[in-house]
Design a protein around this motif. Structure first.
Motif, mmCIF file in Angstrom:
data_model
loop_
_atom_site.group_PDB
_atom_site.id
_atom_site.type_symbol
_atom_site.label_atom_id
_atom_site.label_comp_id
_atom_site.label_asym_id
_atom_site.label_seq_id
_atom_site.Cartn_x
_atom_site.Cartn_y
_atom_site.Cartn_z
ATOM 1 N N HIS A 3 0.829 -1.233 -0.122
ATOM 2 C CA HIS A 3 0.105 0.150 0.189
ATOM 3 C C HIS A 3 0.940 1.235 -0.131
ATOM 4 O O HIS A 3 0.349 2.381 -0.548
ATOM 5 C CB HIS A 3 -1.176 0.105 1.275
ATOM 6 N N LEU A 4 2.252 1.016 0.581
ATOM 7 C CA LEU A 4 3.057 2.412 0.555
ATOM 8 C C LEU A 4 3.571 2.582 -0.868
ATOM 9 O O LEU A 4 3.458 3.744 -1.552
ATOM 10 C CB LEU A 4 4.228 2.061 1.550
ATOM 11 N N ILE A 5 3.742 1.712 -1.479
ATOM 12 C CA ILE A 5 4.162 1.619 -3.133
ATOM 13 C C ILE A 5 2.993 2.234 -3.815
ATOM 14 O O ILE A 5 3.318 3.238 -4.829
ATOM 15 C CB ILE A 5 4.594 0.501 -3.878
ATOM 16 N N GLU A 6 1.761 1.889 -3.583
ATOM 17 C CA GLU A 6 0.682 2.346 -4.191
ATOM 18 C C GLU A 6 0.366 3.975 -3.977
ATOM 19 O O GLU A 6 0.281 4.605 -4.741
ATOM 20 C CB GLU A 6 -0.675 1.617 -3.628
#
Ligand code: ADP
Ligand code: X2W
Length: 292
Positions: A3-6
């Motif tokens: 979710h951090l990459i998103e």
């Protein structure tokens, strides 16, 4: 981690738009219907502050039609509209000026400043920002004849004192403009806020004009959203009564702004949280774009 990459991808999607708009002017018309609740007002304020932090010159023009209606009702004053413009007699003008400059403008400025912005409220009378002449509304009859109707103290903007706006922009302030103008003899005019936004955007040669309203955008007669309208289609849509009422000044001001050199004009749903950010920084865009 995913979710951090998103999140990082979402930020990256904004990069080309930040590059494109940084240092440029975007005029945003904040309609009275888009001020429906606290969450919407807060989300609008945060969007504008974010733009400003990214070096984009945001200029806000607000409306206040529903708020004017409410106060007129309390005073027992009935008002009617001709092609989206309020018929404004002397008593109505007093209420319009009081509500727009004394209530709505201070509220919008308050929200922006409370969330860390440097907003400055102006009416079109400050520094003769919006110089007006009386607007005669053109009404086309079924037999094809056009009548120019006198609707009282309703103005058209003949000159925008853009120097005042630019001075504020250079000082990193956010100009917040109430749609009240001044005539040759110092008299007040009620101006449709869409018209003001279009004229201000045109005078500043803005990169973009965004109008926030209470529908998804411009719809055809089946209720289907028209995501893009070439500007020379607009007269046909108005004459064919596909576009009526309060949508007429919106599309007309987009056409005028584009004619004066504004690159893009969009009519979007102001009832959606962060509508401004979605319109500016995502690949999809929302609402209806009017283009050459
Ligand atoms: N073709 C159309 N597509 C969408 N809305 C339309 C159309 N024609 C007329 N309208 C009306 O225009 C309204 C928006 O104008 P208005 O009420 O003046 O909004 P605002 O307060 O945001 O300026 C819509 O709520 C809708 O009722
Ligand atoms: C001449 C005219 O119609 N003026 C508008 C000004 C406010 C406005 O435009 O407000 P919204 O954008 O919220 O509709 C009016 O009296 O309602």
């Amino acid at each position: 981690m995913q979710h951090l990459i998103e999140k990082a991808n979402t930020l990256m999607e904004a990069l080309p738009y930040i590059r494109r708009f940084s240092g440029k002017t975007i005029v945003i018309k904040y309609g009275g219907h888009a001020m429906a609740d606290e969450a919407l007002k807060e989300s609008f304020a945060l969007d504008v502050i974010l733009l400003k932090s990214l070096g984009i010159n945001a200029v806000v023009v607000h409306g206040g039609g529903p708020q004017i209606n409410e106060t007129l009702k309390r005073y027992g004053i009935v008002s009617e509209f001709v092609k989206g413009m309020r018929v404004t007699d002397a008593a109505t003008m007093q209420v319009v000026e009081m509500v727009l400059t004394g209530q709505v403008n201070t509220e919008v400025v308050g929200y922006l400043n409370q969330h860390g912005g440097r907003a400055v409220g102006l009416s079109g009378k400050d520094g003769s920002l919006l110089q007006c002449e009386k607007l005669l509304q053109e009404v086309k009859h079924d037999d094809g004849t056009v009548e120019k109707v006198d609707i009282g103290f309703v103005g058209d903007v003949v000159k925008v004192n853009q120097e005042l706006i630019q001075t504020l922009e250079h000082g990193k302030f956010i100009p917040v403009i109430a749609p009240v103008g001044v005539g040759e003899h110092g008299e007040s005019y009620n101006i449709n806020a869409d018209l003001v936004a279009g004229r201000v955007a045109g005078a500043l040669r803005a990169e973009k004009l965004i109008l926030l309203t209470d529908v998804e955008g411009v719809k055809d007669t089946d209720g289907k959203l028209l995501s893009s309208i070439p500007f020379d289609d607009v007269p046909r849509l108005i004459d064919g009564k596909v576009i009526t009422g309060g949508m007429i000044p919106k599309v007309t001001c987009c056409v005028d702004a584009i004619t004066e050199g504004v690159k893009k004009a969009s009519i979007i749903d102001g009832r959606v949280l962060h509508a401004v950010l979605l319109e500016i920084f995502t690949d999809v865009g929302v609402g209806t774009e009017i283009h050459r």
